[in-house]
Design a protein around this motif. Structure first.
Motif, PDB file in Angstrom:
ATOM      1  N   ARG A 133      -0.072  -5.192   9.501  1.00 40.11           N
ATOM      2  CA  ARG A 133      -0.710  -3.870   9.608  1.00 40.11           C
ATOM      3  C   ARG A 133      -0.148  -3.071  10.788  1.00 40.11           C
ATOM      4  O   ARG A 133      -0.003  -1.856  10.704  1.00 40.11           O
ATOM      5  CB  ARG A 133      -2.221  -4.033   9.757  1.00 40.11           C
ATOM      6  CG  ARG A 133      -2.876  -4.546   8.484  1.00 40.11           C
ATOM      7  CD  ARG A 133      -4.290  -5.019   8.712  1.00 40.11           C
ATOM      8  NE  ARG A 133      -5.178  -3.976   9.142  1.00 40.11           N
ATOM      9  CZ  ARG A 133      -6.018  -3.313   8.348  1.00 40.11           C
ATOM     10  NH1 ARG A 133      -6.069  -3.610   7.080  1.00 40.11           N
ATOM     11  NH2 ARG A 133      -6.806  -2.387   8.831  1.00 40.11           N
ATOM     12  N   LYS A 147       0.692  -3.125   4.282  1.00 39.34           N
ATOM     13  CA  LYS A 147      -0.361  -3.204   5.284  1.00 39.34           C
ATOM     14  C   LYS A 147      -1.709  -3.671   4.739  1.00 39.34           C
ATOM     15  O   LYS A 147      -2.617  -3.933   5.491  1.00 39.34           O
ATOM     16  CB  LYS A 147      -0.536  -1.842   5.950  1.00 39.34           C
ATOM     17  CG  LYS A 147       0.752  -1.365   6.612  1.00 39.34           C
ATOM     18  CD  LYS A 147       0.538  -0.167   7.472  1.00 39.34           C
ATOM     19  CE  LYS A 147       1.826   0.350   8.068  1.00 39.34           C
ATOM     20  NZ  LYS A 147       2.495  -0.564   8.955  1.00 39.34           N
ATOM     21  N   ARG A 148      -1.859  -3.733   3.417  1.00 39.53           N
ATOM     22  CA  ARG A 148      -3.151  -4.098   2.825  1.00 39.53           C
ATOM     23  C   ARG A 148      -3.114  -5.504   2.252  1.00 39.53           C
ATOM     24  O   ARG A 148      -2.173  -5.881   1.567  1.00 39.53           O
ATOM     25  CB  ARG A 148      -3.531  -3.125   1.704  1.00 39.53           C
ATOM     26  CG  ARG A 148      -3.862  -1.756   2.207  1.00 39.53           C
ATOM     27  CD  ARG A 148      -4.441  -0.831   1.149  1.00 39.53           C
ATOM     28  NE  ARG A 148      -3.759  -0.941  -0.120  1.00 39.53           N
ATOM     29  CZ  ARG A 148      -4.375  -1.077  -1.297  1.00 39.53           C
ATOM     30  NH1 ARG A 148      -5.679  -1.120  -1.369  1.00 39.53           N
ATOM     31  NH2 ARG A 148      -3.678  -1.153  -2.406  1.00 39.53           N
TER      32      ARG A 148
END
Length: 84
Positions: free
Chosen positions: A21, A35-36
């Motif tokens: 992230r 990032k997820r």
């Protein structure tokens, strides 16, 4: 659903997702701005985790998407869930 999927293994999921992230580690996830966290599995043995990672990497994208949708139909970011 239309984006890059990443499969990896780690002994510290919270730390590793935080690194992704924040973009602090060079490589695939930083290059693709991943990032997820939308799916994860916990394994008691590192060998089992590595074997599962290798297996998932051989799966088609459609199979991976189906697996994610069964676990997380709205593709929510699960980072907060693993943190607390």
């Amino acid at each position: 659903m239309n984006g890059t999927l990443y499969v990896g293994v780690t002994s510290d999921l919270v730390r590793r997702v935080a690194e992704h992230r924040e973009g602090v580690v060079e490589g695939f996830t930083k290059d693709h701005e991943l990032k997820r966290l939308v799916y994860f599995e916990a394994h008691d043995e590192i060998g089992a985790a590595i074997q599962r990672e290798k297996s998932l990497k051989r799966w088609s994208r459609a199979w991976k998407v189906e697996l994610i949708q069964k676990f997380n139909p709205f593709w929510d970011d699960l980072f907060d869930q693993i943190c607390g």
